[in-house]
Design a protein around this motif. Sequence first.
Motif, PDB file in Angstrom:
ATOM      1  N   THR A 198       0.793  -1.196  -0.089  1.00 23.57           N
ATOM      2  CA  THR A 198       0.070   0.132  -0.029  1.00 23.57           C
ATOM      3  C   THR A 198       0.951   1.200   0.142  1.00 23.57           C
ATOM      4  OG1 THR A 198       0.020   0.069   2.347  1.00 23.57           O
ATOM      5  CG2 THR A 198      -1.570  -1.384   1.120  1.00 23.57           C
ATOM      6  N   GLY A 199       0.320   2.316   0.131  1.00 20.26           N
ATOM      7  CA  GLY A 199       0.923   3.606   0.140  1.00 20.26           C
ATOM      8  C   GLY A 199       0.156   4.892   0.417  1.00 20.26           C
ATOM      9  N   HIS A 200       0.733   6.092   0.335  1.00 22.99           N
ATOM     10  CA  HIS A 200      -0.021   7.334   0.327  1.00 22.99           C
ATOM     11  C   HIS A 200       0.233   8.318  -0.407  1.00 22.99           C
ATOM     12  CE1 HIS A 200       3.216   8.244   3.250  1.00 22.99           C
ATOM     13  NE2 HIS A 200       2.756   9.389   2.703  1.00 22.99           N
ATOM     14  N   PHE A 201      -0.706   9.151  -0.914  1.00 23.25           N
ATOM     15  CA  PHE A 201      -0.151  10.357  -1.668  1.00 23.25           C
ATOM     16  C   PHE A 201      -0.069  11.510  -0.991  1.00 23.25           C
ATOM     17  CE2 PHE A 201      -2.829   7.626  -4.353  1.00 23.25           C
ATOM     18  CZ  PHE A 201      -2.419   7.723  -5.552  1.00 23.25           C
ATOM     19  N   LEU A 202       0.992  12.267  -1.431  1.00 21.23           N
ATOM     20  CA  LEU A 202       1.394  13.244  -0.664  1.00 21.23           C
ATOM     21  C   LEU A 202       0.651  14.366  -0.472  1.00 21.23           C
ATOM     22  CD1 LEU A 202       5.148  13.425  -1.236  1.00 21.23           C
ATOM     23  CD2 LEU A 202       4.295  12.575   0.755  1.00 21.23           C
ATOM     24  N   ASP A 203      -0.266  14.579  -1.648  1.00 17.57           N
ATOM     25  CA  ASP A 203      -1.320  15.722  -1.727  1.00 17.57           C
ATOM     26  C   ASP A 203      -2.298  15.293  -3.075  1.00 17.57           C
ATOM     27  OD1 ASP A 203      -2.848  18.022  -2.329  1.00 17.57           O
ATOM     28  OD2 ASP A 203      -1.052  19.193  -2.070  1.00 17.57           O
ATOM     29  N   PRO A 204      -3.471  14.706  -2.359  1.00 16.91           N
ATOM     30  CA  PRO A 204      -4.542  14.021  -3.406  1.00 16.91           C
ATOM     31  C   PRO A 204      -4.927  14.990  -4.238  1.00 16.91           C
ATOM     32  CG  PRO A 204      -4.920  13.467  -0.929  1.00 16.91           C
ATOM     33  CD  PRO A 204      -3.817  14.382  -1.147  1.00 16.91           C
ATOM     34  N   HIS A 205      -5.348  16.530  -3.749  1.00 17.68           N
ATOM     35  CA  HIS A 205      -5.806  17.416  -4.714  1.00 17.68           C
ATOM     36  C   HIS A 205      -4.685  17.764  -5.844  1.00 17.68           C
ATOM     37  CE1 HIS A 205      -6.654  21.767  -5.997  1.00 17.68           C
ATOM     38  NE2 HIS A 205      -7.828  21.016  -6.337  1.00 17.68           N
ATOM     39  N   ALA A 206      -3.260  17.952  -5.255  1.00 16.67           N
ATOM     40  CA  ALA A 206      -2.222  18.323  -6.340  1.00 16.67           C
ATOM     41  C   ALA A 206      -2.126  17.022  -7.383  1.00 16.67           C
ATOM     42  CB  ALA A 206      -0.854  18.281  -5.581  1.00 16.67           C
ATOM     43  N   THR A 207      -2.443  15.719  -6.913  1.00 13.75           N
ATOM     44  CA  THR A 207      -2.464  14.582  -7.768  1.00 13.75           C
ATOM     45  C   THR A 207      -3.561  14.853  -8.788  1.00 13.75           C
ATOM     46  OG1 THR A 207      -1.714  13.029  -6.017  1.00 13.75           O
ATOM     47  CG2 THR A 207      -2.502  12.044  -7.873  1.00 13.75           C
ATOM     48  N   VAL A 208      -4.764  15.367  -8.532  1.00  9.63           N
ATOM     49  CA  VAL A 208      -5.822  15.378  -9.238  1.00  9.63           C
ATOM     50  C   VAL A 208      -5.269  16.563 -10.430  1.00  9.63           C
ATOM     51  CG1 VAL A 208      -8.249  16.201  -9.777  1.00  9.63           C
ATOM     52  CG2 VAL A 208      -7.636  14.724  -7.812  1.00  9.63           C
ATOM     53  N   MET A 209      -4.961  17.535  -9.794  1.00 11.35           N
ATOM     54  CA  MET A 209      -4.387  18.688 -10.897  1.00 11.35           C
ATOM     55  C   MET A 209      -3.274  18.187 -11.754  1.00 11.35           C
ATOM     56  SD  MET A 209      -6.553  21.083 -10.235  1.00 11.35           S
ATOM     57  CE  MET A 209      -6.017  22.086 -11.284  1.00 11.35           C
ATOM     58  N   ALA A 210      -2.253  17.429 -11.152  1.00 17.17           N
ATOM     59  CA  ALA A 210      -1.336  16.886 -12.300  1.00 17.17           C
ATOM     60  C   ALA A 210      -2.049  16.281 -13.397  1.00 17.17           C
ATOM     61  CB  ALA A 210      -0.367  16.124 -11.515  1.00 17.17           C
ATOM     62  N   LEU A 211      -3.185  15.380 -12.928  1.00 12.76           N
ATOM     63  CA  LEU A 211      -3.700  14.609 -14.114  1.00 12.76           C
ATOM     64  C   LEU A 211      -4.403  15.735 -14.881  1.00 12.76           C
ATOM     65  CD1 LEU A 211      -5.135  11.505 -12.258  1.00 12.76           C
ATOM     66  CD2 LEU A 211      -3.071  11.635 -13.293  1.00 12.76           C
ATOM     67  N   TYR A 212      -5.074  16.422 -14.420  1.00 12.38           N
ATOM     68  CA  TYR A 212      -5.905  17.527 -15.009  1.00 12.38           C
ATOM     69  C   TYR A 212      -4.865  18.163 -15.962  1.00 12.38           C
ATOM     70  CZ  TYR A 212      -8.505  21.823 -16.021  1.00 12.38           C
ATOM     71  OH  TYR A 212      -8.976  22.766 -16.820  1.00 12.38           O
ATOM     72  N   GLU A 213      -3.757  18.815 -15.681  1.00 10.95           N
ATOM     73  CA  GLU A 213      -2.830  19.527 -16.593  1.00 10.95           C
ATOM     74  C   GLU A 213      -2.221  18.669 -17.482  1.00 10.95           C
ATOM     75  OE1 GLU A 213      -0.152  20.974 -13.519  1.00 10.95           O
ATOM     76  OE2 GLU A 213      -1.592  22.190 -12.901  1.00 10.95           O
ATOM     77  N   ALA A 214      -2.160  17.307 -17.499  1.00  6.81           N
ATOM     78  CA  ALA A 214      -1.730  16.632 -18.489  1.00  6.81           C
ATOM     79  C   ALA A 214      -2.942  16.190 -19.486  1.00  6.81           C
ATOM     80  CB  ALA A 214      -1.371  15.170 -17.842  1.00  6.81           C
ATOM     81  N   ALA A 215      -4.293  16.370 -18.796  1.00 14.34           N
ATOM     82  CA  ALA A 215      -5.315  16.166 -19.941  1.00 14.34           C
ATOM     83  C   ALA A 215      -5.533  17.334 -20.728  1.00 14.34           C
ATOM     84  CB  ALA A 215      -6.676  15.945 -19.065  1.00 14.34           C
ATOM     85  N   VAL A 216      -5.284  18.414 -20.127  1.00 13.68           N
ATOM     86  CA  VAL A 216      -5.471  19.683 -21.082  1.00 13.68           C
ATOM     87  C   VAL A 216      -4.283  19.602 -22.070  1.00 13.68           C
ATOM     88  CG1 VAL A 216      -5.269  22.139 -20.746  1.00 13.68           C
ATOM     89  CG2 VAL A 216      -6.551  21.129 -19.130  1.00 13.68           C
ATOM     90  N   ALA A 217      -3.072  19.308 -21.595  1.00 15.62           N
ATOM     91  CA  ALA A 217      -1.846  19.426 -22.327  1.00 15.62           C
ATOM     92  C   ALA A 217      -2.203  18.260 -23.717  1.00 15.62           C
ATOM     93  CB  ALA A 217      -0.822  19.067 -21.900  1.00 15.62           C
ATOM     94  N   ALA A 218      -3.184  17.341 -23.320  1.00 20.74           N
ATOM     95  CA  ALA A 218      -3.453  16.195 -24.478  1.00 20.74           C
ATOM     96  C   ALA A 218      -4.518  16.716 -25.165  1.00 20.74           C
ATOM     97  CB  ALA A 218      -3.876  14.860 -23.616  1.00 20.74           C
ATOM     98  N   GLY A 219      -5.157  17.933 -24.952  1.00 22.15           N
ATOM     99  CA  GLY A 219      -6.201  18.338 -25.611  1.00 22.15           C
ATOM    100  C   GLY A 219      -7.618  18.452 -25.037  1.00 22.15           C
ATOM    101  N   VAL A 220      -7.626  17.997 -23.665  1.00 19.74           N
ATOM    102  CA  VAL A 220      -9.035  17.967 -23.128  1.00 19.74           C
ATOM    103  C   VAL A 220      -9.521  19.667 -22.747  1.00 19.74           C
ATOM    104  CG1 VAL A 220     -10.210  17.419 -20.986  1.00 19.74           C
ATOM    105  CG2 VAL A 220      -8.642  15.772 -22.131  1.00 19.74           C
ATOM    106  N   ARG A 221     -10.791  19.949 -23.180  1.00 21.37           N
ATOM    107  CA  ARG A 221     -11.241  20.953 -22.690  1.00 21.37           C
ATOM    108  C   ARG A 221     -12.168  20.928 -21.461  1.00 21.37           C
ATOM    109  NH1 ARG A 221     -15.039  23.437 -26.521  1.00 21.37           N
ATOM    110  NH2 ARG A 221     -15.114  21.383 -27.460  1.00 21.37           N
ATOM    111  N   PHE A 222     -11.963  22.097 -20.617  1.00 18.41           N
ATOM    112  CA  PHE A 222     -12.718  21.944 -19.521  1.00 18.41           C
ATOM    113  C   PHE A 222     -13.890  23.036 -19.550  1.00 18.41           C
ATOM    114  CE2 PHE A 222     -13.653  23.579 -15.007  1.00 18.41           C
ATOM    115  CZ  PHE A 222     -14.313  22.362 -14.653  1.00 18.41           C
TER     116      PHE A 222
END
Length: 418
Positions: A198-222
């Motif tokens: 098992t493990g833990h995330f150092l910052d759950p919200h920052a993890t979401v935002m890292a995925l979101y920024e990658a998604a935007v870079a891949a062309g996702v519109r919010f």
Amino acid sequence: MTCASRELDIAVIGAGIVGVACALQLARQGLRVVLIDRQAPGMGASFGNAGHLATEQVFPIADLSILKRLPNMLMDPMGPLRLDWKYLPSAMPWFVRLLLNLRPAPYRRSVAGIRALNEASLEAWRRLLGSLGQAEMLQEDGSLLVFEKPQSAAAVDALQARMLGQNVPVQRWQADTIRQAAPQLSEHLRGGLFFPATGHFLDPHATVMALYEAAVAAGVRFIRRDVRGARLKADSIGLATDQGELNVPRVLVSCGAHSARLTHALTSKRVPLDTERGYHLMLPHEHRRLPFAVTSLERKFIMTPMSAGLRLAGTVEFAGLERPANMDRAWQLQRLSRGLFKKELDARDATPWMGFRPSLPDSLPVIDRVCDGRVLLAFGHQHLGLTQAAVTAQMVGGLMGSGVEGLPDLEPYRLDRF
């Protein structure tokens, strides 16, 4: 305002950890994706979860002991499992289905379904964070369940046997091992179970935002809108929002505890989705108390070290989506921590929080593609949304044609099980 369907391949409704991970997966498969939420990305349940990668939690959210606990659930407003008596009439159909799923055969199916997702979750997260170059967001250092009372030893031994029966990696730790690994914990602890996978995330919200920024870079519109309704049309899906209608060719419903209404509108299926209201208390002046997440068996809450401090989380409250939060339940977590450390925790500037965890009575999510492939579904992960988000995204990608191998069979998560 309308959005022409020719500009899109799919709309993902819900910008929590599951929705954002799915949007990124689909965009990387070459689809044109719009992500829709009434809040900013990651501001729902994904903002305040415990941060624990809970691959060891392969059992449903309740067992038959819930029957004995029902009076306390109704009477004790600070109990670890709380059912608001005013919400009882609304909750009863869900609880009846929960109890039916505790019969031996359905219970075994639930365990198998949870286990299949959890066994694939760690590697899925490794691949996903590795693809972002941010593997350090997940600390793979295990987690610990501790107990204090001598009479709890038998329950711990029984739990270890059940875990080993499900091939969950687990080690029995004695008190001296705990003192060596986490020296700031109380010397009154008797022992515990350590879960190395098992493990833990150092910052759950920052993890979401890292995925979101990658998604935007891949062309996702919010698009920040409140999707209030949906209907299948001849050549598109109409989404009724607070800013007009959007017409899209396909939709992924992934808006957590709010998913049932849209699923019914699109499929005519009434999904028995309820919400576990979870609380946390964030202690910003506690950075070096624990090396990994620690759960108390008797006190029934978890403490997770994060970059912003120590997060105390846990307790389950059934009170629906409308009743205001009872933040004293968050502060109760500080009171529960007393006696678990040699020196009491520093609660200066602590901040309380409450969020909605979407739960189905068999403790399994819905992951499916229905309505001739026009409607995809990914919701109902209860308190395992963070744990199962990456593998869920891969499975949704598989529904849209990706060739990832080794994914769980979709059958246990189909919509038509209801």
